[in-house]
Design a protein around this motif. Structure first.
Motif, PDB file in Angstrom:
ATOM      1  N   MET A 339      45.385  30.531  38.824  1.00  0.00           N
ATOM      2  CA  MET A 339      45.152  31.499  37.759  1.00  0.00           C
ATOM      3  C   MET A 339      43.687  31.908  37.711  1.00  0.00           C
ATOM      4  O   MET A 339      43.361  33.096  37.506  1.00  0.00           O
ATOM      5  CB  MET A 339      45.577  30.920  36.407  1.00  0.00           C
ATOM      6  N   ARG A 340      42.785  30.956  37.921  1.00  0.00           N
ATOM      7  CA  ARG A 340      41.359  31.286  37.931  1.00  0.00           C
ATOM      8  C   ARG A 340      41.046  32.263  39.064  1.00  0.00           C
ATOM      9  O   ARG A 340      40.231  33.179  38.920  1.00  0.00           O
ATOM     10  CB  ARG A 340      40.542  30.000  38.075  1.00  0.00           C
ATOM     11  N   ASN A 341      41.697  32.089  40.215  1.00  0.00           N
ATOM     12  CA  ASN A 341      41.518  33.007  41.344  1.00  0.00           C
ATOM     13  C   ASN A 341      41.963  34.411  40.960  1.00  0.00           C
ATOM     14  O   ASN A 341      41.272  35.408  41.236  1.00  0.00           O
ATOM     15  CB  ASN A 341      42.310  32.493  42.550  1.00  0.00           C
ATOM     16  N   VAL A 342      43.119  34.505  40.310  1.00  0.00           N
ATOM     17  CA  VAL A 342      43.632  35.813  39.889  1.00  0.00           C
ATOM     18  C   VAL A 342      42.673  36.478  38.908  1.00  0.00           C
ATOM     19  O   VAL A 342      42.311  37.651  39.058  1.00  0.00           O
ATOM     20  CB  VAL A 342      45.031  35.661  39.252  1.00  0.00           C
ATOM     21  N   LEU A 343      42.249  35.738  37.898  1.00  0.00           N
ATOM     22  CA  LEU A 343      41.382  36.315  36.871  1.00  0.00           C
ATOM     23  C   LEU A 343      40.022  36.729  37.434  1.00  0.00           C
ATOM     24  O   LEU A 343      39.478  37.781  37.074  1.00  0.00           O
ATOM     25  CB  LEU A 343      41.190  35.309  35.732  1.00  0.00           C
ATOM     26  N   ALA A 344      39.455  35.909  38.306  1.00  0.00           N
ATOM     27  CA  ALA A 344      38.168  36.255  38.912  1.00  0.00           C
ATOM     28  C   ALA A 344      38.289  37.498  39.771  1.00  0.00           C
ATOM     29  O   ALA A 344      37.401  38.366  39.780  1.00  0.00           O
ATOM     30  CB  ALA A 344      37.640  35.079  39.731  1.00  0.00           C
ATOM     31  N   ASP A 345      39.396  37.610  40.498  1.00  0.00           N
ATOM     32  CA  ASP A 345      39.647  38.786  41.325  1.00  0.00           C
ATOM     33  C   ASP A 345      39.753  40.036  40.464  1.00  0.00           C
ATOM     34  O   ASP A 345      39.187  41.093  40.765  1.00  0.00           O
ATOM     35  CB  ASP A 345      40.938  38.572  42.124  1.00  0.00           C
ATOM     36  N   LEU A 346      40.484  39.925  39.359  1.00  0.00           N
ATOM     37  CA  LEU A 346      40.596  41.035  38.419  1.00  0.00           C
ATOM     38  C   LEU A 346      39.230  41.399  37.832  1.00  0.00           C
ATOM     39  O   LEU A 346      38.903  42.581  37.651  1.00  0.00           O
ATOM     40  CB  LEU A 346      41.559  40.669  37.295  1.00  0.00           C
ATOM     41  N   ALA A 347      38.422  40.394  37.539  1.00  0.00           N
ATOM     42  CA  ALA A 347      37.099  40.650  36.965  1.00  0.00           C
ATOM     43  C   ALA A 347      36.211  41.424  37.934  1.00  0.00           C
ATOM     44  O   ALA A 347      35.464  42.326  37.527  1.00  0.00           O
ATOM     45  CB  ALA A 347      36.438  39.328  36.570  1.00  0.00           C
ATOM     46  N   LEU A 348      36.267  41.086  39.208  1.00  0.00           N
ATOM     47  CA  LEU A 348      35.494  41.817  40.211  1.00  0.00           C
ATOM     48  C   LEU A 348      35.949  43.278  40.288  1.00  0.00           C
ATOM     49  O   LEU A 348      35.127  44.196  40.405  1.00  0.00           O
ATOM     50  CB  LEU A 348      35.639  41.153  41.582  1.00  0.00           C
ATOM     51  N   GLU A 349      37.255  43.482  40.234  1.00  0.00           N
ATOM     52  CA  GLU A 349      37.796  44.841  40.285  1.00  0.00           C
ATOM     53  C   GLU A 349      37.330  45.663  39.085  1.00  0.00           C
ATOM     54  O   GLU A 349      36.922  46.814  39.220  1.00  0.00           O
ATOM     55  CB  GLU A 349      39.329  44.795  40.303  1.00  0.00           C
ATOM     56  N   SER A 350      37.376  45.048  37.918  1.00  0.00           N
ATOM     57  CA  SER A 350      36.959  45.739  36.706  1.00  0.00           C
ATOM     58  C   SER A 350      35.465  46.065  36.746  1.00  0.00           C
ATOM     59  O   SER A 350      35.051  47.174  36.363  1.00  0.00           O
ATOM     60  CB  SER A 350      37.276  44.866  35.483  1.00  0.00           C
ATOM     61  N   GLU A 351      34.660  45.127  37.193  1.00  0.00           N
ATOM     62  CA  GLU A 351      33.218  45.379  37.259  1.00  0.00           C
ATOM     63  C   GLU A 351      32.898  46.535  38.197  1.00  0.00           C
ATOM     64  O   GLU A 351      32.106  47.425  37.857  1.00  0.00           O
ATOM     65  CB  GLU A 351      32.473  44.123  37.713  1.00  0.00           C
ATOM     66  N   ALA A 352      33.521  46.550  39.353  1.00  0.00           N
ATOM     67  CA  ALA A 352      33.267  47.626  40.319  1.00  0.00           C
ATOM     68  C   ALA A 352      33.709  48.976  39.771  1.00  0.00           C
ATOM     69  O   ALA A 352      33.057  50.004  40.011  1.00  0.00           O
ATOM     70  CB  ALA A 352      33.977  47.322  41.638  1.00  0.00           C
ATOM     71  N   ALA A 353      34.809  49.010  39.026  1.00  0.00           N
ATOM     72  CA  ALA A 353      35.283  50.258  38.428  1.00  0.00           C
ATOM     73  C   ALA A 353      34.320  50.745  37.352  1.00  0.00           C
ATOM     74  O   ALA A 353      34.022  51.940  37.253  1.00  0.00           O
ATOM     75  CB  ALA A 353      36.679  50.055  37.843  1.00  0.00           C
ATOM     76  N   THR A 354      33.815  49.817  36.534  1.00  0.00           N
ATOM     77  CA  THR A 354      32.875  50.180  35.475  1.00  0.00           C
ATOM     78  C   THR A 354      31.583  50.730  36.053  1.00  0.00           C
ATOM     79  O   THR A 354      31.056  51.750  35.588  1.00  0.00           O
ATOM     80  CB  THR A 354      32.581  48.957  34.589  1.00  0.00           C
ATOM     81  N   LEU A 355      31.054  50.070  37.065  1.00  0.00           N
ATOM     82  CA  LEU A 355      29.813  50.547  37.687  1.00  0.00           C
ATOM     83  C   LEU A 355      29.997  51.918  38.318  1.00  0.00           C
ATOM     84  O   LEU A 355      29.104  52.770  38.261  1.00  0.00           O
ATOM     85  CB  LEU A 355      29.336  49.538  38.738  1.00  0.00           C
ATOM     86  N   LEU A 356      31.163  52.150  38.913  1.00  0.00           N
ATOM     87  CA  LEU A 356      31.411  53.442  39.553  1.00  0.00           C
ATOM     88  C   LEU A 356      31.471  54.556  38.516  1.00  0.00           C
ATOM     89  O   LEU A 356      30.899  55.636  38.722  1.00  0.00           O
ATOM     90  CB  LEU A 356      32.708  53.387  40.362  1.00  0.00           C
ATOM     91  N   MET A 357      32.125  54.314  37.387  1.00  0.00           N
ATOM     92  CA  MET A 357      32.210  55.384  36.384  1.00  0.00           C
ATOM     93  C   MET A 357      30.831  55.675  35.791  1.00  0.00           C
ATOM     94  O   MET A 357      30.503  56.833  35.497  1.00  0.00           O
ATOM     95  CB  MET A 357      33.264  55.042  35.321  1.00  0.00           C
TER      96      MET A 357
END
Length: 549
Positions: A339-357
Motif C-alpha cells: 500500500m505504501r508503494n501504491v500511495l507513494a507512486d500516486l504522490a509522485l504522479e500528483s506532484e508532477a501534474a501540479t508542477l506541470l499545470m
C-alpha cells in the motif's frame, strides 16, 4: 426497538476542517518558484475556508440537488430558465470573491496567471461543476477585449468580485458570466461542419447585429448572461456574442430544448439549444470565427489540466488520510509495504501534474519569450491529453484504496471518479489534442527544438535518450506521425514533467519518478516503484504529499 449488535470501530473520520493550501507543500513551493508568492496570504485564507466542513458540504449539496430546466412560466410564457440549489450560487460567489474569473486582468503582474491557477486548483478540490462558467468567463475576456466598444460595456461586470444570480438583461446586472457554444449535432469537434447561420440586420461586419438560426448540441451553462458562439455567414464561420436578453429587455430567442443527463459534472447544466433569429453581435473579423475564438480554447484547455491535477490532488489526499486511519490484517494500511508503494507512486504522479499545470500557467505570464510560447502552444494540448487521461486511472486507484467504502455515493470518491472523464472530452478529446500537438510543432519548429534542447541538456541520461527518440519521431512521414501521435505526446509530456521534477522536487523523488515513468517494465499501474524507491524514501514522499497529523 433497536438492538446493539456491534460497536462501530475502524471507520475513518471525514477529512474536513483542514487547510487545503498549507497542507500542499508542492503547491506552496511552486507558487514561490513561479513568482506568485505575493498571493500566498490570500491563498492561506482561501485554503482554510475551502477545507471547512461547511464549504465542503456545499459541493455535496450542489451535486445532490441537480439543476432543473423550466421552459415556461405558469402562464405559458417561454422563459428557458435553469433553477439551481442555493449551494451552486454560494460556490460561484466564492469563485468570484477570489477573482478566479479574471484575476490576471484585474491584477496584472508577474505570476498573476500562476496565482489564479493556484486558486482555481484549490476550489477544484471542493466542487468541479461550478468551474465551468468561471473558466468560460475567464477565457472569453481576451476575445472580448478585442472589441473595445462592447468590452467597455461589460468590463466592470466581468471583473466584479461577487456573483449576481438574477436572470436579468446585462445592463441591469452587477456581475455577469460568459459561456460558449460551438459544437453541433453533425460535427462535434469538427466545428467547420457547423450549419447555424447568421444574417445581418443592416450592413453587417465586425460589431454589427445579426440574427442567428440553427442549434448547438452542447451549450454549456445556459444561464450565463451571454455566450460566444460560431455561426456561418457568406464569408464563412464567424464568432458572435449572443446575450441571454436583448437590449430592449425582451428575452433573446435562444430556446433551451433540454439539459444533458451526464455521467459527472452534474451540478453544472449543459444543454441543447435552438436559435430562432437570436440576436448576436459579430466579434472579430467576418469569416474568421475560429481564429477569433482559438485563444479562448487554449485557456479553457489549461483549466482542464488544472482541474484534473486538482482531482488527482484531492483523491490522493483522501487516499492517504484513509490509509493512515484504517487498519487491515493487524496494521494500518499506510504501514503496509504494498500500500505504501501504491500511495507513494500516486504522490509522485500528483506532484508532477501540479508542477506541470503551474509551469503552463507561468508561460502565460511571459508571452514574448520563445520557450514559454512553446510550452504554451505545444505542451498545453499535450498536457490536456495526458494529465486528463491519467486522472481517470488515478481516481480509480484512490477509490480502490478506500475499498467498498469508496464505491458508495455517501463518500467523496465516487463523485471524483465520475468527474474525472469530463476534462478528457471537453475542449477536444484525446485524438484532437494529439493532432493539435503535431500542428503546433509544424507551426513552431523552433519552439519544439527549444523544448528538445532542455531534455538533451538535462542531467538525466534517460531524458537525453528521450530527446533523441522524440527527434526521430519528428523525422517520420506525416502519416506515420499521425498514427503514432499518442505515443509521441505521452513521451513528450513525461519528459517535460521529469524536467520539472528535477528542477523542483527533492533529487531522490525526481529520480524515482524518472525511473518509473520511463521504465517500460513499470507500465501504467500504480504501485510498481522499484528497488531504487525503498521504504524510507516512500515514507518521505508521502510526508511531502501530506504531513502526518
Amino acid at each position: 426497538m433497536q438492538w446493539p449488535t456491534h460497536e462501530v470501530t475502524n471507520q475513518v473520520p471525514e477529512l474536513q476542517d483542514y487547510n487545503i493550501f498549507s497542507s500542499d507543500a508542492v503547491l506552496m513551493q511552486g507558487l514561490e518558484h513561479f513568482q506568485a508568492s505575493w498571493h500566498q496570504t490570500d491563498l492561506l485564507r482561501y485554503g482554510a475556508e475551502l477545507g471547512s466542513k461547511e464549504i465542503l458540504q456545499l459541493g455535496e449539496l450542489a451535486n445532490h440537488h441537480l439543476p432543473e430546466l423550466q421552459t415556461h412560466d405558469r402562464n405559458g410564457l417561454r422563459i428557458d430558465r435553469v433553477a439551481f440549489h442555493a449551494s451552486w450560487h454560494q460556490l460561484l460567489d466564492l469563485l468570484r470573491k477570489e477573482g478566479l474569473q479574471a484575476l490576471p486582468r484585474m491584477q496584472p503582474q508577474k505570476g498573476a496567471h500562476v496565482a489564479r491557477a493556484a486558486g482555481y486548483y484549490l476550489q477544484s478540490q471542493v466542487e468541479a461543476g461550478s468551474l465551468c462558467p468561471t473558466t468560460m468567463t475567464f477565457a472569453a475576456i481576451p476575445v472580448l477585449q478585442n472589441e473595445p466598444a462592447l468590452f467597455a460595456q461589460l468590463k466592470d461586470k466581468l471583473y466584479a468580485r461577487h456573483h449576481d444570480a438574477r436572470d436579468l438583461p446585462i445592463a441591469q446586472k452587477t456581475s455577469i458570466m460568459i459561456g460558449m457554444g460551438m459544437t453541433e449535432k453533425q460535427g462535434g469537434s469538427d466545428v467547420r461542419s457547423n450549419s447555424t447561420f447568421a444574417v445581418p440586420l443592416a450592413t453587417g461586419g465586425r460589431g454589427a447585429d445579426y440574427l442567428l438560426t440553427g442549434h448547438k448540441w452542447f451549450f454549456s451553462a445556459p444561464m450565463c448572461d451571454a455566450h460566444l458562439v460560431l455561426a456561418r455567414t457568406e464569408a464563412g464561420l464567424s464568432c458572435f456574442f449572443v446575450p441571454r436578453w436583448k437590449p430592449d429587455g425582451s428575452k433573446n430567442a435562444v430556446l433551451v430544448q433540454r439539459l444533458k443527463e451526464k455521467l459527472g459534472n452534474r451540478s453544472n447544466s449543459s444543454s441543447e439549444v435552438e436559435f430562432q433569429d437570436a440576436l448576436g453581435i459579430m466579434v472579430g473579423e467576418d469569416g474568421r470565427g475560429i481564429p477569433t475564438i482559438i485563444e479562448m480554447a487554449n485557456l479553457t484547455r489549461l483549466d482542464c489540466v488544472i482541474g484534473s491535477a486538482a482531482l488527482m490532488r484531492h483523491a490522493l489526499t483522501q487516499a492517504i488520510h484513509h490509509a493512515r486511519h484504517r487498519s487491515a490484517f493487524g496494521r494500518l494500511l499506510a504501514d503496509q509495504p504494498l500500500m505504501r508503494n501504491v500511495l507513494a507512486d500516486l504522490a509522485l504522479e500528483s506532484e508532477a501534474a501540479t508542477l506541470l499545470m503551474l509551469k503552463l500557467a507561468s508561460a502565460l505570464d511571459a508571452p514574448d519569450d520563445l520557450l514559454s510560447r512553446a510550452w504554451k502552444r505545444i505542451i498545453t494540448p499535450a498536457a490536456k491529453f495526458w494529465i486528463c487521461k491519467r486522472t481517470l486511472e488515478f481516481t480509480g486507484e484512490c477509490m480502490e484504496v478506500w475499498g467498498g467504502n469508496g464505491y458508495v455515493e455517501s463518500g467523496p470518491m465516487a463523485r471524483m471518479y465520475r468527474e474525472a472523464p469530463v476534462n478528457s472530452i471537453w475542449e477536444g478529446s484525446g485524438n484532437v489534442m494529439c493532432l493539435d500537438v503535431l500542428r503546433a510543432i509544424a507551426r513552431d519548429p523552433q519552439g519544439m527544438q527549444l523544448l528538445l534542447a532542455q531534455l538533451d541538456t538535462s542531467s538525466a541520461p534517460a531524458l537525453q535518450r528521450l530527446a533523441l527518440e522524440l527527434q526521430a519521431e519528428l523525422n517520420a512521414t506525416p502519416e506515420q506521425q499521425e498514427m503514432r501521435a499518442r505515443r509521441f505526446t505521452q513521451k513528450l509530456v513525461l519528459g517535460m514533467q521529469a524536467l520539472l521534477m528535477l528542477e523542483l522536487a527533492p533529487p531522490a523523488h525526481a529520480t524515482a519518478f524518472i525511473n518509473s515513468r520511463l521504465d517500460p517494465e513499470c507500465g501504467r499501474i500504480y504501485g510498481s516503484l522499484g528497488a531504487d524507491c525503498e521504504q524510507a524514501l516512500q515514507q518521505e514522499i508521502l510526508e511531502r504529499a501530506l504531513a502526518s497529523s
